[in-house]
Design an enzyme around this catalytic site. Structure first.
Site: not given
Ligand code: GAR
Length: 212
Positions: A64, A92, A106, A108, A140, A144
């Site tokens: 990583r 990250l 980000n 979420h 950070d 999340d």
């Molecule tokens: C989104 O809903 C985003 O919020 C989630 O992945 C999806 C990506 O959709 N992210 C997470 O869950 C991060 N923890 P997309 O590729 O269609 O934008």
């Protein structure tokens, strides 16, 4: 404001940012799209628009830390003022956070701090909450956990599945994320005072966020 978008999947949020830029409602320029997965459909969206793409896969052999260094290098070469995680499904580490301190956000699909992790909609449904939504936050070192910038609530309906709920949350994500990027671009949201080591509650209080 030059933006690099990190993606792992479909890229509907990336598309929403592109469309807001086209419509003149988001004053940013996407200077690159970077993925950990070479099959991410989001990369095709970028390529269609002649936006440079890079793939930095997480290889077991490298580990990583090395992956984070490679990612920081590739993203850094694209020269972003802001890094946006839009469906980027990896946590990250220090090399990325040090390289772009307080400059990574980000999206979420839940109202953080509830339902962090990889299945925000499914976890909200499982918990039986009546309202969930989406959150844009500063990244950070946690999962999340960074300072919250903006949120939109979405009601959970009686016949929702994780997929139908996620689809309605995404409608709101596609509005919220480009707005936040625009507000950062015009200086209405200042990320500079934020430090990744500041306790989240202090950092959140120091954020001035206009109504979105
Ligand atoms: C989104 O809903 C985003 O919020 C989630 O992945 C999806 C990506 O959709 N992210 C997470 O869950 C991060 N923890 P997309 O590729 O269609 O934008």
């Amino acid at each position: 404001m030059n933006v690099v978008v990190l993606v792992s999947g479909r890229g509907s949020n990336l598309r929403a940012i592109f469309e807001a830029i086209d419509a003149g409602t988001c004053s940013a320029k996407i200077v690159g799209v970077v993925s950990d997965r070479k099959t991410a459909a989001a990369l095709d969206l970028a390529a269609e628009r002649d936006v440079p793409t890079r793939v930095v896969p997480l290889r077991k052999i490298d580990g990583r830390e090395r992956w984070n260094e490679q990612l920081a290098e590739e993203v850094g070469m694209l020269g972003p003022d802001l890094v946006v995680l839009a469906g980027f499904m990896r946590v990250l580490g220090a090399p990325m956070l040090r390289r772009f301190p307080g400059r990574i956000i980000n999206i979420h699909p839940a109202l953080l701090p509830s339902f962090a992790g990889h299945d925000g909609p499914g976890d909200a449904l499982e918990a039986g909450v009546r309202i969930t939504g989406c959150t844009v936050h500063v990244v950070d070192a946690g999962v999340d956990t960074g300072p919250i910038i903006a949120q939109t609530a979405v009601p959970v309906l009686g016949d929702d599945t994780a997929d139908t709920l996620h689809a309605r949350i995404q409608v709101q994500e596609h509005r919220l994320l480009p707005r936040v990027i625009h507000q950062i671009a015009i200086g209405a949201i200042e990320l500079d005072p934020l430090r990744v080591n500041t306790p989240v509650s202090d950092a959140s209080r120091s954020l001035t966020v206009p109504d979105l």
